[in-house]
Design an enzyme around this catalytic site. Structure first.
Site, mmCIF file in Angstrom:
data_model
loop_
_atom_site.group_PDB
_atom_site.id
_atom_site.type_symbol
_atom_site.label_atom_id
_atom_site.label_comp_id
_atom_site.label_asym_id
_atom_site.label_seq_id
_atom_site.Cartn_x
_atom_site.Cartn_y
_atom_site.Cartn_z
ATOM 1 C CB SER A 5 -0.893 0.006 1.239
ATOM 2 O OG SER A 5 -0.103 0.307 2.376
ATOM 3 C CE LYS A 6 -1.649 6.600 -2.980
ATOM 4 N NZ LYS A 6 -3.089 6.669 -2.957
ATOM 5 N NE ARG A 7 0.561 0.675 6.066
ATOM 6 C CZ ARG A 7 1.248 -0.411 6.328
ATOM 7 N NH1 ARG A 7 2.376 -0.327 7.001
ATOM 8 N NH2 ARG A 7 0.819 -1.598 5.959
ATOM 9 C CG HIS A 8 4.544 -1.112 1.958
ATOM 10 N ND1 HIS A 8 3.212 -1.456 1.917
ATOM 11 C CD2 HIS A 8 5.044 -1.679 3.077
ATOM 12 C CE1 HIS A 8 2.927 -2.227 2.955
ATOM 13 N NE2 HIS A 8 4.015 -2.365 3.675
ATOM 14 N N GLY A 9 5.569 3.137 -0.053
ATOM 15 C CA GLY A 9 6.118 3.904 -1.182
ATOM 16 C C GLY A 9 5.057 3.962 -2.265
#
Ligand code: GLU
Length: 463
Positions: A243-247
């Site tokens: 998800s966005k948390r990972h880039g």
């Protein structure tokens, strides 16, 4: 057999990394066998599909160079065909009208749940020999249900996961058309895979539950079954769904950040597929190697550092003119002054070794295209009674030396020897005067790039 594969995204958002990887595998498989790769836009979810998302998907595929041989086909343009097959199935008795209201269906599910059974449609309207169907309720539009086999199993040899077997007792009679006649998702997929003569369905394993239903419908239509391969998800380094948390998860965020498509492709190819220890390879090589036997059964983990490493590798290989077209617009935005400045392609050649993205390259190259502003502190530190006479000597020799890196380097060494200085004692003040900074590529290369006039002018300001 001619291999025909497809990528069938739903245009409900950007093209994400997982989708791009599925597309890459389907594309490479077709390319490996000289087959056909089809692009199909599954846009029947009118609430969630947008033209912007279609555009984003097409752009992403284009940037990656995953060219399709047929399509893009849009499911919304194929409605007549789906309705035609629904009518044929009703006529053939492989589908039937069901007049149960949504409330009634919910109530029957509830009853089965209470009895400890799997909740499903109970077959009230399913025709059978000797069975009398209920009276058709007035003013109610029916759905159309597929007559799923009551007994036996559905089984397929998934090319990734191995044999998967599901009992037909686990499955409902699937709704294939809604009361307004519009076909449902699984039905459209089946008709398309059939009409488009898809031989290999390679897709994310979030679709594995749809496959037994799709196979049963294909069988009822007398269609040849494709082979199915369900590729595991891509996870973040923490093991959570990407998800966005990972880039960035949108493919098109990567060109914006300065990634090259060949780095992204090489990276995605290794997410869930391997060829021995090979990490760096071209798409031609990948297409030659790619088969479905080396797809991993376990989820792949997204590793941004490895992607950056590959990007550095491909930037080093990339043609300087191509890199110029990517970095110049960024530098212009950043106020770069290209008048009387070094050749940008030569600067790129010097700087590209040390950057992970073309955006970093643009920032690094700015060194040569803005007026240097050395700080007073640095000037005091590096312009002193030892360096100043040597710099004056250097400036004098600059007027006649051959303007070429080796000659400049030799001359610089002569000046160092004459003044009994070590390289940093000259290199640091030169860096400072020419670029305003203390970190630059090797000083002789920098001097050579700037050109005689600029070097003399910049030095003359301080010595
Ligand atoms: N449209 C589906 C999706 O975007 C893919 C369906 C398929 O590949 O069968 O997830």
């Amino acid at each position: 057999m001619i291999v025909r594969t497809r990528f069938a995204p739903s245009p409900t958002g950007y093209l994400h990394l997982g989708g791009a990887r599925t597309a890459l595998f389907s594309w490479a498989y077709a390319r490996h066998f000289g087959g056909t790769f089809i692009l199909r836009i599954e846009d029947t979810d009118l609430e969630r599909s947008t033209p912007e998302a279609v555009e984003a998907i097409l752009q992403g595929m284009d940037w990656l160079g995953l060219s399709h041989d047929e399509g893009p086909f849009y499911q919304m343009q194929r409605m007549d065909r789906y309705r035609e097959v629904v009518a044929q199935m009703l006529a053939a008795g492989t589908a039937y009208y069901c007049y149960s209201s949504p409330e009634e269906v919910e109530a029957m599910r509830e009853r089965l749940r209470a009895a400890g059974e799997k909740p499903r449609y109970d077959g009230t309207w399913r025709p059978a020999a000797g069975k009398t169907l209920p009276a058709i309720p007035a003013h109610r539009k029916p759905v159309v249900r597929f007559k799923n086999p009551l007994d036996g199993d559905v089984s397929w040899d998934d090319v990734v996961k191995g044999t998967i077997t599901i009992s037909n007792r686990e499955m409902d009679d699937l709704v294939i058309a809604r009361p307004d006649g519009t076909p449902t998702y699984n039905f459209c997929v089946v008709i398309d895979d059939w009409d488009m003569q898809i031989t290999h369905v390679i897709r994310g394993d979030d679709h594995v539950n749809n496959t037994p239903r799709q196979i049963n419908i294909l069988k009822a239509l007398g269609a040849t079954l494709p082979l199915y391969g369900h590729v595991p998800m891509i996870l973040g380094a923490d093991g959570e769904k990407l998800s966005k948390r990972h880039g960035a998860v949108s493919v098109m965020d990567y060109p914006a950040q300065g990634y090259l498509p060949e780095a992204m492709l090489n990276y995605l190819a290794r997410l869930g597929w391997s060829h021995g220890d090979d990490e760096v390879f071209s798409m031609d090589q990948f297409c030659a190697w790619f088969d479905l036997d080396h797809l991993s059964k376990s989820p792949a983990q997204f590793n941004p550092e490895k992607l950056a490493w590959l990007n550095n590798h491909y930037i080093k290989l990339a043609d300087n003119a191509r890199l110029e077209s990517l970095v110049k617009p960024l530098m212009e935005k950043d106020g770069a002054d290209f008048v009387n400045a070094p050749d940008l392609q030569a600067v790129i050649g010097l700087m590209k070794e040390r950057v992970n993205t073309t955006n970093e390259l643009a920032v690094a190259a700015m060194l040569f295209y803005r007026t240097p502003e050395p700080t007073a502190d640095f000037l005091v530190q590096h312009l002193n009674e030892l360096s100043r006479p040597a710099l004056q000597d250097f400036a004098m020799r600059c007027q006649t030396v051959e303007w070429e890196k080796e000659a400049l380097s030799a001359m610089l060494k002569e000046v160092l020897a004459a003044h009994k200085l070590k390289m940093p004692q000259m290199a640091m003040p030169l860096r400072l005067l020419l670029t305003g900074q203390l970190h630059t590529p090797s000083i002789d290369a920098v001097i050579a790039l700037f050109g005689r006039e600029t070097v003399l002018a910049r030095m003359a300001k301080y010595i």
